[in-house]
Design a protein around this motif. Structure first.
Motif, PDB file in Angstrom:
ATOM      1  N   ALA A  76       0.833  -1.204   0.000  1.00 58.19           N
ATOM      2  CA  ALA A  76       0.000   0.000   0.000  1.00 58.19           C
ATOM      3  C   ALA A  76       0.868   1.254   0.000  1.00 58.19           C
ATOM      4  O   ALA A  76       0.574   2.226  -0.705  1.00 58.19           O
ATOM      5  N   GLN A  77       1.961   1.226   0.753  1.00 53.98           N
ATOM      6  CA  GLN A  77       2.874   2.361   0.765  1.00 53.98           C
ATOM      7  C   GLN A  77       3.516   2.551  -0.602  1.00 53.98           C
ATOM      8  O   GLN A  77       3.660   3.680  -1.088  1.00 53.98           O
ATOM      9  N   ALA A  78       3.902   1.451  -1.239  1.00 55.45           N
ATOM     10  CA  ALA A  78       4.529   1.533  -2.558  1.00 55.45           C
ATOM     11  C   ALA A  78       3.544   2.069  -3.595  1.00 55.45           C
ATOM     12  O   ALA A  78       3.908   2.888  -4.449  1.00 55.45           O
ATOM     13  N   THR A  79       2.295   1.637  -3.519  1.00 52.65           N
ATOM     14  CA  THR A  79       1.280   2.117  -4.462  1.00 52.65           C
ATOM     15  C   THR A  79       1.053   3.613  -4.297  1.00 52.65           C
ATOM     16  O   THR A  79       1.014   4.360  -5.283  1.00 52.65           O
ATOM     17  N   LEU A  80       0.909   4.052  -3.062  1.00 47.00           N
ATOM     18  CA  LEU A  80       0.713   5.483  -2.808  1.00 47.00           C
ATOM     19  C   LEU A  80       1.924   6.292  -3.264  1.00 47.00           C
ATOM     20  O   LEU A  80       1.779   7.342  -3.909  1.00 47.00           O
ATOM     21  N   ALA A  81       3.118   5.805  -2.956  1.00 47.32           N
ATOM     22  CA  ALA A  81       4.333   6.512  -3.376  1.00 47.32           C
ATOM     23  C   ALA A  81       4.426   6.580  -4.896  1.00 47.32           C
ATOM     24  O   ALA A  81       4.778   7.629  -5.458  1.00 47.32           O
ATOM     25  N   PHE A  82       4.115   5.482  -5.570  1.00 48.68           N
ATOM     26  CA  PHE A  82       4.164   5.469  -7.034  1.00 48.68           C
ATOM     27  C   PHE A  82       3.214   6.504  -7.616  1.00 48.68           C
ATOM     28  O   PHE A  82       3.590   7.264  -8.515  1.00 48.68           O
ATOM     29  N   LEU A  83       1.994   6.556  -7.094  1.00 49.25           N
ATOM     30  CA  LEU A  83       1.022   7.521  -7.623  1.00 49.25           C
ATOM     31  C   LEU A  83       1.441   8.963  -7.360  1.00 49.25           C
ATOM     32  O   LEU A  83       1.295   9.831  -8.231  1.00 49.25           O
ATOM     33  N   LEU A  84       1.979   9.219  -6.176  1.00 47.52           N
ATOM     34  CA  LEU A  84       2.447  10.581  -5.871  1.00 47.52           C
ATOM     35  C   LEU A  84       3.625  10.973  -6.758  1.00 47.52           C
ATOM     36  O   LEU A  84       3.657  12.090  -7.304  1.00 47.52           O
ATOM     37  N   VAL A  85       4.582  10.078  -6.910  1.00 50.63           N
ATOM     38  CA  VAL A  85       5.755  10.377  -7.742  1.00 50.63           C
ATOM     39  C   VAL A  85       5.332  10.529  -9.202  1.00 50.63           C
ATOM     40  O   VAL A  85       5.852  11.390  -9.920  1.00 50.63           O
ATOM     41  N   LEU A  86       4.383   9.708  -9.639  1.00 56.68           N
ATOM     42  CA  LEU A  86       3.891   9.825 -11.016  1.00 56.68           C
ATOM     43  C   LEU A  86       3.256  11.191 -11.247  1.00 56.68           C
ATOM     44  O   LEU A  86       3.518  11.845 -12.267  1.00 56.68           O
ATOM     45  N   GLY A  87       2.458  11.646 -10.300  1.00 49.56           N
ATOM     46  CA  GLY A  87       1.835  12.967 -10.437  1.00 49.56           C
ATOM     47  C   GLY A  87       2.858  14.093 -10.450  1.00 49.56           C
ATOM     48  O   GLY A  87       2.776  15.024 -11.261  1.00 49.56           O
ATOM     49  N   ILE A  88       3.847  14.012  -9.574  1.00 45.63           N
ATOM     50  CA  ILE A  88       4.884  15.045  -9.525  1.00 45.63           C
ATOM     51  C   ILE A  88       5.722  15.023 -10.796  1.00 45.63           C
ATOM     52  O   ILE A  88       6.038  16.071 -11.366  1.00 45.63           O
ATOM     53  N   THR A  89       6.060  13.824 -11.257  1.00 41.74           N
ATOM     54  CA  THR A  89       6.841  13.699 -12.485  1.00 41.74           C
ATOM     55  C   THR A  89       6.064  14.252 -13.675  1.00 41.74           C
ATOM     56  O   THR A  89       6.625  14.923 -14.539  1.00 41.74           O
ATOM     57  N   ALA A  90       4.769  13.983 -13.727  1.00 39.55           N
ATOM     58  CA  ALA A  90       3.950  14.501 -14.815  1.00 39.55           C
ATOM     59  C   ALA A  90       3.883  16.027 -14.795  1.00 39.55           C
ATOM     60  O   ALA A  90       3.880  16.666 -15.849  1.00 39.55           O
ATOM     61  N   LEU A  91       3.861  16.605 -13.592  1.00 38.73           N
ATOM     62  CA  LEU A  91       3.838  18.064 -13.493  1.00 38.73           C
ATOM     63  C   LEU A  91       5.165  18.686 -13.920  1.00 38.73           C
ATOM     64  O   LEU A  91       5.193  19.731 -14.573  1.00 38.73           O
ATOM     65  N   ILE A  92       6.266  18.040 -13.525  1.00 40.39           N
ATOM     66  CA  ILE A  92       7.577  18.608 -13.803  1.00 40.39           C
ATOM     67  C   ILE A  92       7.990  18.394 -15.251  1.00 40.39           C
ATOM     68  O   ILE A  92       8.567  19.274 -15.885  1.00 40.39           O
ATOM     69  N   ARG A  93       7.699  17.226 -15.800  1.00 38.50           N
ATOM     70  CA  ARG A  93       8.149  16.869 -17.148  1.00 38.50           C
ATOM     71  C   ARG A  93       6.959  16.776 -18.101  1.00 38.50           C
ATOM     72  O   ARG A  93       6.676  15.716 -18.654  1.00 38.50           O
ATOM     73  N   LYS A  94       6.295  17.886 -18.304  1.00 37.62           N
ATOM     74  CA  LYS A  94       5.084  17.919 -19.134  1.00 37.62           C
ATOM     75  C   LYS A  94       5.341  17.546 -20.591  1.00 37.62           C
ATOM     76  O   LYS A  94       4.515  16.931 -21.231  1.00 37.62           O
ATOM     77  N   GLY A  95       6.500  17.891 -21.111  1.00 36.17           N
ATOM     78  CA  GLY A  95       6.767  17.676 -22.523  1.00 36.17           C
ATOM     79  C   GLY A  95       7.195  16.268 -22.884  1.00 36.17           C
ATOM     80  O   GLY A  95       7.273  15.928 -24.062  1.00 36.17           O
ATOM     81  N   GLU A  96       7.452  15.418 -21.911  1.00 35.39           N
ATOM     82  CA  GLU A  96       7.942  14.075 -22.210  1.00 35.39           C
ATOM     83  C   GLU A  96       6.792  13.082 -22.335  1.00 35.39           C
ATOM     84  O   GLU A  96       5.669  13.331 -21.898  1.00 35.39           O
ATOM     85  N   HIS A  97       7.101  11.953 -22.918  1.00 31.39           N
ATOM     86  CA  HIS A  97       6.121  10.894 -23.131  1.00 31.39           C
ATOM     87  C   HIS A  97       5.690  10.306 -21.777  1.00 31.39           C
ATOM     88  O   HIS A  97       6.517  10.160 -20.877  1.00 31.39           O
ATOM     89  N   PRO A  98       4.416   9.955 -21.621  1.00 31.14           N
ATOM     90  CA  PRO A  98       3.956   9.385 -20.352  1.00 31.14           C
ATOM     91  C   PRO A  98       4.676   8.090 -19.942  1.00 31.14           C
ATOM     92  O   PRO A  98       4.757   7.785 -18.754  1.00 31.14           O
ATOM     93  N   ALA A  99       5.229   7.374 -20.904  1.00 29.86           N
ATOM     94  CA  ALA A  99       5.986   6.161 -20.560  1.00 29.86           C
ATOM     95  C   ALA A  99       7.233   6.521 -19.746  1.00 29.86           C
ATOM     96  O   ALA A  99       7.638   5.760 -18.862  1.00 29.86           O
ATOM     97  N   VAL A 100       7.820   7.676 -20.023  1.00 33.86           N
ATOM     98  CA  VAL A 100       8.975   8.137 -19.259  1.00 33.86           C
ATOM     99  C   VAL A 100       8.548   8.447 -17.827  1.00 33.86           C
ATOM    100  O   VAL A 100       9.263   8.133 -16.872  1.00 33.86           O
ATOM    101  N   TRP A 101       7.370   9.037 -17.664  1.00 36.91           N
ATOM    102  CA  TRP A 101       6.855   9.326 -16.333  1.00 36.91           C
ATOM    103  C   TRP A 101       6.702   8.037 -15.531  1.00 36.91           C
ATOM    104  O   TRP A 101       7.111   7.955 -14.373  1.00 36.91           O
ATOM    105  N   VAL A 102       6.098   7.045 -16.175  1.00 35.97           N
ATOM    106  CA  VAL A 102       5.852   5.769 -15.491  1.00 35.97           C
ATOM    107  C   VAL A 102       7.176   5.096 -15.144  1.00 35.97           C
ATOM    108  O   VAL A 102       7.344   4.571 -14.042  1.00 35.97           O
ATOM    109  N   PHE A 103       8.129   5.109 -16.079  1.00 39.22           N
ATOM    110  CA  PHE A 103       9.415   4.470 -15.831  1.00 39.22           C
ATOM    111  C   PHE A 103      10.144   5.150 -14.667  1.00 39.22           C
ATOM    112  O   PHE A 103      10.641   4.483 -13.764  1.00 39.22           O
TER     113      PHE A 103
END
Length: 174
Positions: A14-41
């Motif tokens: 549960a901690q890993a899932t929450l951390a993944f979602l938070l990091v994914l959201g932050i990464t998406a905000l910071i790196r808007k111009g990159e492909h979403p696969a990069v965000w997920v990776f």
């Protein structure tokens, strides 16, 4: 809310899932111009590193206390709520856990000023670089996050030390 808090306290998944979602959201905000696969990776990589570090810390703490991960979570909950265990073997495990955590916090306290100073230097460096490049959005976000983290550490440390010392005293009286 209480069940979510208990789930996050006990479950590394549960901690890993929450951390993944938070990091994914932050990464998406910071790196808007990159492909979403990069965000997920990137999110998966950062979450994986954090989970490995957390699992090693939990395993070491559980081994030092002489219990399993579930027992460790329950003992930490009892420490937070100032509950002294009734069973003598649980009290012995609690004594070892309190002694281990107090030792870690006292050793870490020696390095706290240096750690805070390093965080301040990194933050100032990020602001200077942002001023020279003309992009202050990320450096300001980083500064706010760093100030929040350092303030939280300075606020929680005395409370945690006091809680552990009171538990050690209560266990001595039993």
């Amino acid at each position: 809310m209480l069940s979510l808090k208990r789930l996050l306290d006990r479950s590394l998944t549960a901690q890993a899932t929450l951390a993944f979602l938070l990091v994914l959201g932050i990464t998406a905000l910071i790196r808007k111009g990159e492909h979403p696969a990069v965000w997920v990776f990137q999110s998966a990589l950062y979450t994986g590193v954090a989970v490995v570090v957390l699992a090693v810390q939990r395993r070491r703490a559980a081994r030092a206390a002489g219990t399993d991960a579930g027992g460790l979570a329950e003992l930490n909950r009892k420490i937070r709520h100032h509950e002294v265990p009734q069973a003598s073997e649980e009290q012995a495990v609690m004594r070892r856990l309190v002694a281990e955590q107090l030792g870690q916090m006292e050793r870490a306290g020696k390095w706290l000023p240096y750690w805070l100073g390093a965080m301040g230097l990194v933050t100032v460096g990020m602001l200077v670089l942002g001023a020279f490049t003309g992009s202050l959005a990320f450096p300001l976000l980083f500064t706010v996050g760093t100030v929040a983290l350092c303030s939280w550490v300075l606020w929680m440390r005395p409370r945690s030390l006091d809680r552990l010392r009171r538990m050690r005293q209560a266990l001595r009286q039993e």
